[in-house]
Design a protein around this motif. Structure first.
Motif, mmCIF file in Angstrom:
data_model
loop_
_atom_site.group_PDB
_atom_site.id
_atom_site.type_symbol
_atom_site.label_atom_id
_atom_site.label_comp_id
_atom_site.label_asym_id
_atom_site.label_seq_id
_atom_site.Cartn_x
_atom_site.Cartn_y
_atom_site.Cartn_z
ATOM 1 N N GLU A 40 -32.901 116.732 39.185
ATOM 2 C CA GLU A 40 -33.153 117.729 38.140
ATOM 3 C C GLU A 40 -32.071 118.799 38.143
ATOM 4 O OE1 GLU A 40 -38.058 117.417 38.033
ATOM 5 O OE2 GLU A 40 -37.048 118.795 39.416
ATOM 6 N N THR A 41 -31.640 119.180 39.333
ATOM 7 C CA THR A 41 -30.567 120.171 39.433
ATOM 8 C C THR A 41 -29.284 119.645 38.811
ATOM 9 O OG1 THR A 41 -31.496 121.156 41.450
ATOM 10 C CG2 THR A 41 -29.148 121.524 41.032
ATOM 11 N N ARG A 42 -28.964 118.375 39.069
ATOM 12 C CA ARG A 42 -27.769 117.771 38.456
ATOM 13 C C ARG A 42 -27.894 117.730 36.939
ATOM 14 N NH1 ARG A 42 -28.142 114.364 43.020
ATOM 15 N NH2 ARG A 42 -29.278 112.778 41.807
ATOM 16 N N LEU A 43 -29.108 117.460 36.446
ATOM 17 C CA LEU A 43 -29.324 117.423 35.002
ATOM 18 C C LEU A 43 -29.101 118.799 34.392
ATOM 19 C CD1 LEU A 43 -30.117 115.891 32.485
ATOM 20 C CD2 LEU A 43 -32.535 116.328 33.041
ATOM 21 N N PHE A 44 -29.645 119.832 35.038
ATOM 22 C CA PHE A 44 -29.391 121.196 34.581
ATOM 23 C C PHE A 44 -27.887 121.462 34.570
ATOM 24 C CE2 PHE A 44 -33.854 122.494 35.288
ATOM 25 C CZ PHE A 44 -34.011 123.385 34.242
ATOM 26 N N GLY A 45 -27.196 121.026 35.630
ATOM 27 C CA GLY A 45 -25.755 121.243 35.714
ATOM 28 C C GLY A 45 -25.007 120.594 34.572
ATOM 29 N N ASP A 46 -25.389 119.366 34.236
ATOM 30 C CA ASP A 46 -24.722 118.658 33.129
ATOM 31 C C ASP A 46 -24.906 119.404 31.809
ATOM 32 O OD1 ASP A 46 -23.923 116.714 34.882
ATOM 33 O OD2 ASP A 46 -25.546 115.311 34.377
ATOM 34 N N VAL A 47 -26.145 119.850 31.570
ATOM 35 C CA VAL A 47 -26.444 120.555 30.318
ATOM 36 C C VAL A 47 -25.678 121.874 30.252
ATOM 37 C CG1 VAL A 47 -28.241 121.689 28.972
ATOM 38 C CG2 VAL A 47 -28.702 119.474 30.055
ATOM 39 N N LEU A 48 -25.690 122.628 31.363
ATOM 40 C CA LEU A 48 -25.009 123.926 31.384
ATOM 41 C C LEU A 48 -23.498 123.764 31.198
ATOM 42 C CD1 LEU A 48 -27.014 125.654 34.263
ATOM 43 C CD2 LEU A 48 -27.058 126.250 31.830
ATOM 44 N N CYS A 49 -22.933 122.734 31.785
ATOM 45 C CA CYS A 49 -21.495 122.497 31.625
ATOM 46 C C CYS A 49 -21.140 122.206 30.168
ATOM 47 C CB CYS A 49 -21.042 121.336 32.522
ATOM 48 S SG CYS A 49 -20.883 121.776 34.271
ATOM 49 N N ARG A 50 -21.984 121.442 29.493
ATOM 50 C CA ARG A 50 -21.747 121.153 28.081
ATOM 51 C C ARG A 50 -21.779 122.435 27.251
ATOM 52 N NH1 ARG A 50 -22.085 115.895 26.264
ATOM 53 N NH2 ARG A 50 -22.694 114.331 27.808
ATOM 54 N N LEU A 51 -22.725 123.303 27.577
ATOM 55 C CA LEU A 51 -22.857 124.552 26.830
ATOM 56 C C LEU A 51 -21.697 125.505 27.119
ATOM 57 C CD1 LEU A 51 -26.698 125.129 27.192
ATOM 58 C CD2 LEU A 51 -25.460 124.510 25.103
ATOM 59 N N VAL A 52 -21.246 125.515 28.373
ATOM 60 C CA VAL A 52 -20.124 126.386 28.749
ATOM 61 C C VAL A 52 -18.905 126.087 27.887
ATOM 62 C CG1 VAL A 52 -18.408 126.766 30.572
ATOM 63 C CG2 VAL A 52 -20.841 126.944 31.102
ATOM 64 N N ASP A 53 -18.708 124.817 27.577
ATOM 65 C CA ASP A 53 -17.550 124.419 26.777
ATOM 66 C C ASP A 53 -17.664 124.859 25.315
ATOM 67 O OD1 ASP A 53 -16.303 123.226 28.924
ATOM 68 O OD2 ASP A 53 -17.196 121.255 28.544
ATOM 69 N N GLN A 54 -18.827 125.348 24.923
ATOM 70 C CA GLN A 54 -19.058 125.677 23.518
ATOM 71 C C GLN A 54 -19.243 127.172 23.262
ATOM 72 O OE1 GLN A 54 -22.150 123.099 21.793
ATOM 73 N NE2 GLN A 54 -21.753 121.590 23.394
ATOM 74 N N VAL A 55 -18.990 127.978 24.273
ATOM 75 C CA VAL A 55 -19.153 129.426 24.095
ATOM 76 C C VAL A 55 -17.815 130.127 24.297
ATOM 77 C CG1 VAL A 55 -21.577 129.410 24.790
ATOM 78 C CG2 VAL A 55 -19.788 129.723 26.521
ATOM 79 N N SER A 56 -17.766 131.393 23.966
ATOM 80 C CA SER A 56 -16.523 132.159 24.026
ATOM 81 C C SER A 56 -16.148 132.504 25.471
ATOM 82 C CB SER A 56 -16.671 133.459 23.227
ATOM 83 O OG SER A 56 -17.612 134.309 23.866
ATOM 84 N N VAL A 57 -14.929 132.974 25.641
ATOM 85 C CA VAL A 57 -14.440 133.374 26.961
ATOM 86 C C VAL A 57 -15.308 134.486 27.543
ATOM 87 C CG1 VAL A 57 -12.526 134.439 28.212
ATOM 88 C CG2 VAL A 57 -12.070 132.682 26.488
ATOM 89 N N ASP A 58 -15.659 135.477 26.726
ATOM 90 C CA ASP A 58 -16.473 136.593 27.206
ATOM 91 C C ASP A 58 -17.825 136.112 27.723
ATOM 92 O OD1 ASP A 58 -14.479 138.362 26.579
ATOM 93 O OD2 ASP A 58 -15.363 138.998 24.675
ATOM 94 N N VAL A 59 -18.432 135.182 27.002
ATOM 95 C CA VAL A 59 -19.735 134.649 27.431
ATOM 96 C C VAL A 59 -19.572 133.848 28.718
ATOM 97 C CG1 VAL A 59 -21.622 133.093 26.839
ATOM 98 C CG2 VAL A 59 -20.673 134.629 25.102
#
Length: 284
Positions: A40-59
């Motif tokens: 489950e932790t790895r799944l959270f990590g995968d999702v968060l990494c995908r989102l990180v790539d879609q937000v601004s530098v400040d975020v």
């Protein structure tokens, strides 16, 4: 209610929606991290990494600052943020995260910018493996930074590399000589192993930094003096043992030759009768 909102946010395509989704999922993860399985932790990590790539530098920077001190941060997230090209994002993760392994740090130090390396120099407890890479690839600021990190550890190779490269950056050598785990005899051993080019640079440094040069010269002289004393003790022991086999003339000749070579016998070794009381001596 939360899941309805998550679904709604996941369907939004704006950066603001992605930011809100990143915040919500990261809060969902950190609030219950101790209860999640590794999968489950790895799944959270995968999702968060995908989102990180879609937000601004400040975020990303705000997110990195929040996740860096946590012991529950998914490894994939810590690594993604540590590898970010923007130092406002990667810097805090490289400095603080305990999730990053030595392998992670070595790969980052071997491939990314000097700013990334400088951030790594501020970590606590840097291992010998990591400091070797920093000493080999870092610029002057990185070299000085890692040398001044009191919790960093250095291998013999790392010390030699730092000292050699420090010949072009005297501040590094000065910082190296002041470390609590860097006694001057250790530096003297490094200097003794310098090649011709490094020795030439050291001679130039002598003119520029007499105090530092005097420190090395004094220590090298002390080491040489200690080695000479040890040799003299060993020779004295040897002469004591073989002296009873030699005649007086032979003993005097041997003592004179040793003197010519700059080797003195111990204070308790008589030049004529170095074995002392022959009657009490034990032969072979």
């Amino acid at each position: 209610m939360m899941f309805d909102r998550l679904i709604a946010l996941s369907q939004g395509k704006t950066r603001e929606k992605r930011r809100d989704l990143l915040v919500m999922i990261s809060e969902l993860f950190t609030d219950g991290a101790e209860n999640y399985t590794d999968a489950e932790t790895r799944l959270f990590g995968d999702v968060l990494c995908r989102l990180v790539d879609q937000v601004s530098v400040d975020v990303r920077a705000q997110f990195s600052e929040r996740m860096a001190p946590l012991s529950c941060t998914p490894h994939a997230v810590a690594l993604r943020l540590a590898q970010d090209e923007e130092l406002s994002v990667s810097g805090v993760m490289l400095e603080q995260s305990d999730i990053l392994t030595d392998t992670d740090l070595c790969e980052i130090a071997g491939a990314l910018s000097q700013g990334h390396l400088l951030a790594i120099t501020r970590r606590k407890g840097l291992s010998e493996t990591v400091t070797e890479v920093l000493a080999d690839r870092g610029n002057a600021e990185v070299l000085e930074g890692v040398t001044r990190n009191e919790t960093a550890r250095f291998s013999e190779f790392g010390v030699k590399r730092l000292a050699t490269r420090g010949l072009d950056h005297p501040e590094v050598l000065r910082a190296l000589s002041k470390r609590a785990d860097m006694p001057t005899e250790r530096l003297a051993r490094v200097v003794a192993a310098f090649d011709a080019e490094a020795r030439g640079k050291l001679e130039s440094l002598v003119a520029l930094s007499p105090d530092f040069a005097a420190l090395l010269v004094t220590e090298a002289a002390d080491i040489a003096r200690q080695q000479k004393l040890e040799l003299e003790r060993e020779i004295t022991t040897l002469v004591r043992r073989i002296g009873q086999r030699l005649g007086k003339d032979q003993l005097q000749f041997l003592t004179a030759r040793l003197h010519d070579l700059g080797v003195g016998l111990g204070a308790d070794a008589d030049p004529v009768d170095p074995v002392g009381d022959r009657q009490g001596a034990v032969g072979f």
